[in-house]
Design an enzyme around this catalytic site. Sequence first.
Site, mmCIF file in Angstrom:
data_model
loop_
_atom_site.group_PDB
_atom_site.id
_atom_site.type_symbol
_atom_site.label_atom_id
_atom_site.label_comp_id
_atom_site.label_asym_id
_atom_site.label_seq_id
_atom_site.Cartn_x
_atom_site.Cartn_y
_atom_site.Cartn_z
ATOM 1 N N ASN A 9 -5.019 21.268 57.202
ATOM 2 C CA ASN A 9 -5.545 19.938 57.501
ATOM 3 C C ASN A 9 -5.697 19.887 59.018
ATOM 4 O OD1 ASN A 9 -6.074 17.235 57.860
ATOM 5 N ND2 ASN A 9 -4.012 16.534 57.316
ATOM 6 N N TRP A 10 -6.912 20.133 59.468
ATOM 7 C CA TRP A 10 -7.132 20.242 60.917
ATOM 8 C C TRP A 10 -7.023 18.902 61.624
ATOM 9 C CZ3 TRP A 10 -12.078 23.869 61.346
ATOM 10 C CH2 TRP A 10 -11.753 25.133 60.826
ATOM 11 N N LYS A 11 -7.121 17.818 60.870
ATOM 12 C CA LYS A 11 -7.121 16.464 61.457
ATOM 13 C C LYS A 11 -8.266 16.336 62.462
ATOM 14 C CE LYS A 11 -2.245 16.189 60.412
ATOM 15 N NZ LYS A 11 -0.934 15.597 60.685
ATOM 16 N N HIS A 97 -3.705 10.464 52.932
ATOM 17 C CA HIS A 97 -2.815 10.955 53.992
ATOM 18 C C HIS A 97 -2.142 9.758 54.669
ATOM 19 C CE1 HIS A 97 -1.300 12.884 57.574
ATOM 20 N NE2 HIS A 97 -1.434 14.030 56.931
ATOM 21 N N GLU A 99 -1.524 9.146 57.645
ATOM 22 C CA GLU A 99 -2.227 8.671 58.846
ATOM 23 C C GLU A 99 -3.370 7.726 58.452
ATOM 24 O OE1 GLU A 99 -2.936 12.557 60.516
ATOM 25 O OE2 GLU A 99 -0.782 12.783 60.831
ATOM 26 N N GLU A 169 4.365 14.663 51.400
ATOM 27 C CA GLU A 169 4.492 14.767 52.853
ATOM 28 C C GLU A 169 5.398 13.664 53.384
ATOM 29 O OE1 GLU A 169 0.892 17.091 54.564
ATOM 30 O OE2 GLU A 169 0.419 14.960 54.577
ATOM 31 N N GLY A 175 4.294 16.488 61.912
ATOM 32 C CA GLY A 175 4.037 16.657 63.344
ATOM 33 C C GLY A 175 5.261 16.440 64.216
ATOM 34 N N SER A 215 5.475 19.726 59.112
ATOM 35 C CA SER A 215 6.052 20.763 59.980
ATOM 36 C C SER A 215 6.322 22.079 59.241
ATOM 37 C CB SER A 215 7.325 20.256 60.671
ATOM 38 O OG SER A 215 7.019 19.137 61.483
ATOM 39 N N GLY A 236 -0.676 21.018 58.840
ATOM 40 C CA GLY A 236 -1.377 20.386 59.956
ATOM 41 C C GLY A 236 -1.404 21.306 61.166
ATOM 42 N N GLY A 237 -0.482 21.088 62.082
ATOM 43 C CA GLY A 237 -0.465 21.812 63.363
ATOM 44 C C GLY A 237 -0.614 23.316 63.227
HETATM 45 P P1 PGA Z 1 2.051 19.001 60.258
HETATM 46 O O1 PGA Z 1 1.071 18.010 59.436
HETATM 47 O O2 PGA Z 1 2.024 20.324 59.541
HETATM 48 O O3 PGA Z 1 1.450 19.074 61.635
HETATM 49 O O4 PGA Z 1 3.402 18.369 60.239
HETATM 50 C C1 PGA Z 1 0.999 18.051 58.036
HETATM 51 C C2 PGA Z 1 0.017 17.018 57.563
HETATM 52 O O5 PGA Z 1 -0.034 15.925 58.137
HETATM 53 O O6 PGA Z 1 -0.750 17.269 56.605
#
Ligand code: PGA
Length: 252
Positions: A9-11, A97, A99, A169, A175, A215, A236-237
């Site tokens: 998930n590149w966001k 998600h 966010e 999640e 993050g 994470s 994500g990251g």
């Molecule tokens: P993260 O994000 O791996 O950077 O914690 C995961 C996500 O939000 O899908």
Amino acid sequence: MRKNIVAGNWKMNTTVPEGVELAKAVCEAVCKEQNLKCDVVVGVPFTHLCAVRQAIDINKVGLAAENCADHVSGAYTGEVSAPMVASTGANYVILGHSERREYYHETAEILKTKVDLALEAGLKVIFCCGESLEQRENGSFKQVIEDELKDSLFHLSAEQMANIVIAYEPIWAIGTGKTATADQAQEIHAFIRSILADKYGKQVADDTTILYGGSCKPSNAPELFAKADIDGGLIGGASLKAADFMGIVTAF
Ligand code: PGA
């Protein structure tokens, strides 16, 4: 039998050229792997979908949008619909998600509509759920997760559930560098599978892929993915560097 999946998930990261380069690197690495034990998906910004689709072999790497609109078409300036996403050649969409729920006020009702439109457009849905730190600490987290699933997914038929991937999640782990322990994640994944079984029966529950996100990185992925009910990750990251992402893809 359910599939293992590792999805990036590149966001809101990378320009189009940077994204194309990253997707190519992932696809090349995936093609070189002889013995992959999971499907690989990259989730990219809307602007990147067409170019990334051209840059990858879709039979090797799936392609996800990170959102879609709650309408099919019309006067919704700035929105991108599920049929538009599907027309790029993408085969997945990430919905729900935390966010999007928090910063863009996406309610369970809106997400239910998005899920329906995505499935109608022929997309598979990676549906996210998970509790905040406060909800974890006050003990309401299982109810929160159950409500998120019930309110946006449980109107679907058993056949439709075959196109739903669930991602657990915990918001406090996204993050933050704070991963849920493998045991904490396993407990929730087993819980999610049990509510799926109550609603749809054991077969659907056993066939549904449930990803962990928050994470997740090459160092902790093996322990997480070794758990019985953890079928991969939403990353994500660590999905922004091909080497890190591949370290997770190969963690099974
Ligand atoms: P993260 O994000 O791996 O950077 O914690 C995961 C996500 O939000 O899908």
